[in-house]
Write a protein that holds these residues in place. Sequence first.
Motif, short mmCIF file in Angstrom:
data_model
loop_
_atom_site.label_atom_id
_atom_site.label_comp_id
_atom_site.label_asym_id
_atom_site.label_seq_id
_atom_site.Cartn_x
_atom_site.Cartn_y
_atom_site.Cartn_z
N GLY A 111 0.79 -1.22 0.00
CA GLY A 111 0.00 0.00 0.00
C GLY A 111 0.82 1.26 0.00
N ASP A 112 2.13 1.17 0.24
CA ASP A 112 2.94 2.38 0.30
C ASP A 112 3.13 3.02 -1.08
N LEU A 113 2.92 2.27 -2.14
CA LEU A 113 3.07 2.81 -3.50
C LEU A 113 1.72 2.95 -4.20
N ASN A 114 0.62 2.92 -3.45
CA ASN A 114 -0.69 2.83 -4.10
C ASN A 114 -1.16 4.10 -4.78
N LEU A 115 -0.44 5.21 -4.59
CA LEU A 115 -0.81 6.47 -5.25
C LEU A 115 -0.05 6.69 -6.55
N ASN A 116 0.99 5.88 -6.78
CA ASN A 116 1.98 6.19 -7.82
C ASN A 116 1.66 5.50 -9.14
N TRP A 117 0.48 5.83 -9.66
CA TRP A 117 -0.04 5.20 -10.87
C TRP A 117 -0.56 6.26 -11.82
N PRO A 118 -0.60 5.98 -13.11
CA PRO A 118 -1.18 6.94 -14.03
C PRO A 118 -2.61 7.30 -13.64
N TYR A 119 -2.96 8.54 -13.85
CA TYR A 119 -4.29 9.03 -13.53
C TYR A 119 -5.29 8.62 -14.61
N ASN A 120 -6.54 8.47 -14.20
CA ASN A 120 -7.67 8.29 -15.11
C ASN A 120 -7.85 6.84 -15.50
N THR A 121 -7.75 6.48 -16.76
CA THR A 121 -8.17 5.16 -17.22
C THR A 121 -7.05 4.13 -17.31
N GLY A 122 -5.89 4.43 -16.78
CA GLY A 122 -4.78 3.50 -16.87
C GLY A 122 -4.84 2.44 -15.79
N PRO A 123 -3.72 1.76 -15.53
CA PRO A 123 -3.68 0.80 -14.43
C PRO A 123 -4.13 1.46 -13.13
N ALA A 124 -4.85 0.70 -12.31
CA ALA A 124 -5.44 1.18 -11.05
C ALA A 124 -6.68 2.02 -11.29
N GLY A 125 -7.04 2.28 -12.54
CA GLY A 125 -8.28 2.98 -12.85
C GLY A 125 -9.45 2.02 -12.77
N PRO A 126 -10.66 2.46 -13.11
CA PRO A 126 -10.99 3.79 -13.63
C PRO A 126 -11.48 4.76 -12.57
N VAL A 127 -11.06 4.61 -11.33
CA VAL A 127 -11.57 5.48 -10.27
C VAL A 127 -10.87 6.84 -10.25
N GLY A 128 -9.95 7.08 -11.16
CA GLY A 128 -9.28 8.36 -11.19
C GLY A 128 -8.10 8.44 -10.26
N CYS A 129 -7.48 7.32 -9.97
CA CYS A 129 -6.32 7.31 -9.07
C CYS A 129 -5.06 7.01 -9.86
N CYS A 130 -4.01 7.69 -9.57
CA CYS A 130 -3.89 8.79 -8.62
C CYS A 130 -2.93 9.85 -9.18
N GLY A 131 -1.99 9.43 -10.01
CA GLY A 131 -1.14 10.40 -10.67
C GLY A 131 -0.04 11.00 -9.85
N PHE A 132 0.35 10.37 -8.74
CA PHE A 132 1.46 10.87 -7.94
C PHE A 132 2.80 10.36 -8.49
N PHE A 133 3.88 10.93 -7.94
CA PHE A 133 5.24 10.46 -8.20
C PHE A 133 5.58 10.56 -9.68
N GLN A 134 5.55 11.79 -10.20
CA GLN A 134 5.85 12.02 -11.61
C GLN A 134 7.33 12.33 -11.80
N PRO A 135 8.03 11.56 -12.63
CA PRO A 135 9.45 11.82 -12.86
C PRO A 135 9.71 13.25 -13.33
N SER A 136 10.84 13.78 -12.92
CA SER A 136 11.18 15.17 -13.22
C SER A 136 11.74 15.31 -14.63
N PHE A 137 11.73 16.55 -15.13
CA PHE A 137 12.35 16.84 -16.42
C PHE A 137 13.83 16.49 -16.39
N ASP A 138 14.50 16.93 -15.33
CA ASP A 138 15.93 16.65 -15.23
C ASP A 138 16.22 15.16 -15.27
N PHE A 139 15.46 14.39 -14.50
CA PHE A 139 15.72 12.96 -14.43
C PHE A 139 15.56 12.31 -15.81
#
Length: 585
Positions: A292-320
């Motif tokens: 459960g510690d990584l349960n927010l770190n998924w594409p938002y909207n209709t991707g994996p862990a969807g379709p409830v709109g979760c969650c879109g956290f942990f977005q890689p940076s431009f620099d990285f």
Amino acid sequence: MKKIIARGAILSVLLTGIGISCKDQFLDVAPTGQLTVSNLNSLNGLEGLLIGAYAQLNGRGYSQTASSTNWVYGSIRGGEANKGSNPGDFNAITPFQRYEVLPNNGELNARWNNMYEGISRANAVLRAIANASSDVTAAAKQRISGEARFLRGHYYFELKRTFNMVPYVDETVDYGTGIEKVPNNVDIWPKIEADFRYAFDNLPEVQTAVGRVNKWAAGAYLGKVFLYQQKFTEAKNIFDQVIANGKTSNGTKYALVTNYASLFTGENEVNSEIVFVTSNVANAGSSDAASGDLNLNWPYNTGPAGPVGCCGFFQPSFDFANSFRTNANGLPIDQAQANGAYDRPENELKTDMGLASSEPFTPDTRPVDPRLDHTVGRRGIPYLDWVIFPGQDWIRDQPFGGPYQNKKYVYTKAGESRLADVSNWTKGWTGINVNLIRYADVLLMAAETEIEAGSLTKALEYVNMVRARAANPINFVKLPNGQNAANYVINPYPASAFATKEAAREAVRFERKLELGTEGHRYFDLLRWGLAAPVLNAYLAYESKKLPGGFAGAQFSPNQDEYLPIPQTQIDIQGANVLKQNPGY
């Protein structure tokens, strides 16, 4: 191990095998919910206590940010990713990416409590084993105490590198006598080192279950502790032993797996690269058994862990993402980024920033390291086996979080039925095990020690082993038509790249950024290298031009931000005369 952890709360494990007598003393009923000393000192009781100590690796019962995976403390604070999502959702994380965390931040207290909960559980094992019952053999005592001290060492290691000066409590402290107020005025490195040394000397070389630590996991961790203290000779000696003799839980010698992506999707959980791993299982009746510690770190909207709109956290940076650009020779285009030279147009990946998913976009055609597309979800590239990543449709708030999405530790569509836990509000809880130390990490740590206390040639060999795995065409992401999804160009370093210690250090440090990206190591690496302030301030200056909503005005303050503040809640409980706050807070 996974099946045992899947039973949920530690109490249910401890009660397993405890019988009820039908003699005439049945009216002498013990208080409900209490376990006797004899219950805990049996082999089953000790194993139950030990499983409870393992369970805290995922931060169960606290916060998604509290766990040992360090996606906030190591990766967001290390500049590999930002909070993501939108400004309002879980905004307690935003100060971490801006280096503005205050002592009253609740996530700090969750981190503190989780680690000390793990320590308390490890201490409970050691306290109980001192009076073990007759069914506990000498070998079992040795193994169980080794595992408990490994885990205690781990939890204290996390506290040390997060807060620096922290109270040390071992199994000799009687919690019932009011001695629990322990000051944070002693450096605990010797205590951490002693726990891992004990584990290395007492654990078996092979354990029978994935998730249980063995002698070689203890050796790898002991080497890591030496490395953090810049004891390079000691670290080299222990890494030499681990590389020569180390084995996984099934007795296989440590080796790099061929398929890089399989380390993060759950398709190949028993493999030769596992050194120290969390153990998770999906759909065991409670999401507590899942990750459960990584349960927010998924594409938002209709991707994996969807379709409830979760969650879109942990977005890689431009620099990285830019770091994965290579030159025509297949080498990093600008190693100097490791020291802060970020703002160079020739390094920037082409992105779909500002473009709707309905608008046309062609991904960058210049050379890149193939690990980019196993780490960063980006427009026009297959997102595992789901779909071609659609860009903005899978991003919750692109102006705040940017165009990229996390990709590691997301289950594949083929593995969804086995790995997605459906017992909670989002399928972001998973049965995927998370590597806390893997063999590539060991090789790169060993390369550092070879540079400082051994051989530049040997360091080159270790780094090129890691790069050779990445260069295997099996790791080139393919489009549905079978063609490479990008222009993948990666090659080993030539000997000339390791001609001096300074050049070799740059190469190894940058390789860690590429190989271990978004796995929670980067900030702590920068800290131990003494590079946190220059690298992160350059990162903030660059990223604020791209995402001013999340980064404008942010700054890393030397002599303050290296360590996070002691949680104010703990100071209030213990007293300011017991717990001293870190400088600058």
